[in-house]
Design a protein around this motif. Structure first.
Motif, PDB file in Angstrom:
ATOM      1  N   THR A  57       0.835  -1.209   0.000  1.00 16.05           N
ATOM      2  CA  THR A  57       0.000   0.000   0.000  1.00 16.05           C
ATOM      3  C   THR A  57       0.861   1.246   0.000  1.00 16.05           C
ATOM      4  O   THR A  57       0.655   2.149  -0.816  1.00 16.05           O
ATOM      5  CB  THR A  57      -0.955  -0.001   1.212  1.00 16.05           C
ATOM      6  OG1 THR A  57      -1.845  -1.113   1.114  1.00 16.05           O
ATOM      7  CG2 THR A  57      -1.746   1.291   1.287  1.00 16.05           C
ATOM      8  N   PHE A  58       1.831   1.309   0.900  1.00 14.97           N
ATOM      9  CA  PHE A  58       2.644   2.527   0.977  1.00 14.97           C
ATOM     10  C   PHE A  58       3.589   2.669  -0.212  1.00 14.97           C
ATOM     11  O   PHE A  58       3.837   3.785  -0.668  1.00 14.97           O
ATOM     12  CB  PHE A  58       3.369   2.626   2.326  1.00 14.97           C
ATOM     13  CG  PHE A  58       2.499   3.244   3.375  1.00 14.97           C
ATOM     14  CD1 PHE A  58       2.425   4.620   3.511  1.00 14.97           C
ATOM     15  CD2 PHE A  58       1.716   2.445   4.193  1.00 14.97           C
ATOM     16  CE1 PHE A  58       1.588   5.212   4.449  1.00 14.97           C
ATOM     17  CE2 PHE A  58       0.882   3.024   5.137  1.00 14.97           C
ATOM     18  CZ  PHE A  58       0.811   4.405   5.264  1.00 14.97           C
ATOM     19  N   VAL A  59       4.079   1.575  -0.751  1.00 16.50           N
ATOM     20  CA  VAL A  59       4.889   1.670  -1.975  1.00 16.50           C
ATOM     21  C   VAL A  59       4.034   2.267  -3.091  1.00 16.50           C
ATOM     22  O   VAL A  59       4.461   3.178  -3.804  1.00 16.50           O
ATOM     23  CB  VAL A  59       5.456   0.284  -2.372  1.00 16.50           C
ATOM     24  CG1 VAL A  59       6.010   0.302  -3.794  1.00 16.50           C
ATOM     25  CG2 VAL A  59       6.542  -0.144  -1.384  1.00 16.50           C
ATOM     26  N   HIS A  60       2.813   1.779  -3.211  1.00 13.13           N
ATOM     27  CA  HIS A  60       1.893   2.297  -4.225  1.00 13.13           C
ATOM     28  C   HIS A  60       1.596   3.784  -3.975  1.00 13.13           C
ATOM     29  O   HIS A  60       1.593   4.588  -4.915  1.00 13.13           O
ATOM     30  CB  HIS A  60       0.596   1.487  -4.235  1.00 13.13           C
ATOM     31  CG  HIS A  60      -0.434   2.043  -5.148  1.00 13.13           C
ATOM     32  ND1 HIS A  60      -0.414   1.831  -6.501  1.00 13.13           N
ATOM     33  CD2 HIS A  60      -1.512   2.836  -4.904  1.00 13.13           C
ATOM     34  CE1 HIS A  60      -1.434   2.466  -7.053  1.00 13.13           C
ATOM     35  NE2 HIS A  60      -2.110   3.073  -6.099  1.00 13.13           N
ATOM     36  N   VAL A  61       1.330   4.128  -2.732  1.00 14.93           N
ATOM     37  CA  VAL A  61       1.023   5.522  -2.390  1.00 14.93           C
ATOM     38  C   VAL A  61       2.186   6.432  -2.771  1.00 14.93           C
ATOM     39  O   VAL A  61       1.988   7.479  -3.393  1.00 14.93           O
ATOM     40  CB  VAL A  61       0.680   5.651  -0.886  1.00 14.93           C
ATOM     41  CG1 VAL A  61       0.760   7.094  -0.410  1.00 14.93           C
ATOM     42  CG2 VAL A  61      -0.705   5.070  -0.626  1.00 14.93           C
TER      43      VAL A  61
END
Length: 167
Positions: A57-61
């Motif tokens: 999720t945070f990589v994508h964000v």
């Protein structure tokens, strides 16, 4: 020791993340990882899967932070929660996650919690927490004042914390 950065304006924070500022990325993660992880724990049956989804999720964000500007005016927190739900949906399509809506299997903790709320609190919780809408947009949809939505959401979130701690 360097003092912690504070980003009172989401726009400034986002611009710093776009520019690649590692402090801004750390700040965003430190501020929001816990509630995002809490949601993911509700969506994944195994803790390890929730751990992996948090990272994804945070990589994508961080890679797609510019997309926030096209999110229709929801808060950054709500947008992050939406990204987490979409990460879960991509990995667990059988859980019934669709778009901005969550209709998780009956055994889900989120579904069980939602059933404990009054109708008004459930509507506000669904619009603000599950769909990621701002309080003002939720108020307009429900024909309520924003302050009423704030109070109902506050009640729902207090109940959610109690529910989460007891499960």
């Amino acid at each position: 020791m360097q003092p912690a950065a504070v980003y009172p304006d989401e726009r400034i924070l986002i611009e710093k993340i776009i520019a690649g500022d590692p402090h801004a990325k750390h700040w965003l993660y430190d501020q929001y990882a816990a509630p995002v992880y809490g949601l993911l724990l509700q969506l994944f049956p195994r803790e390890q899967d929730a751990d992996n989804a948090l990272v994804r999720t945070f990589v994508h964000v961080f890679k797609n932070i510019r997309d926030y500007y096209h999110s229709g005016g929801i808060s950054l927190f709500s947008w992050l929660m939406k990204q987490a739900r979409e990460t879960a949906e991509a990995e667990v399509p059988f859980a019934g996650l669709t778009g901005n809506d969550i209709s998780i299997l009956a055994k889900s903790g989120l579904m069980q919690f939602s059933d404990t709320l009054s109708v008004e609190c459930r509507e506000v919780f669904h619009l603000c927490y599950c769909m990621g809408l701002s309080r003002s947009v939720a108020a307009a949809r429900l024909g309520k004042r924003e302050q009423q939505v704030f109070v109902l959401l506050q009640q729902a979130m207090k109940a959610f914390r109690k529910f989460s701690n007891s499960n």
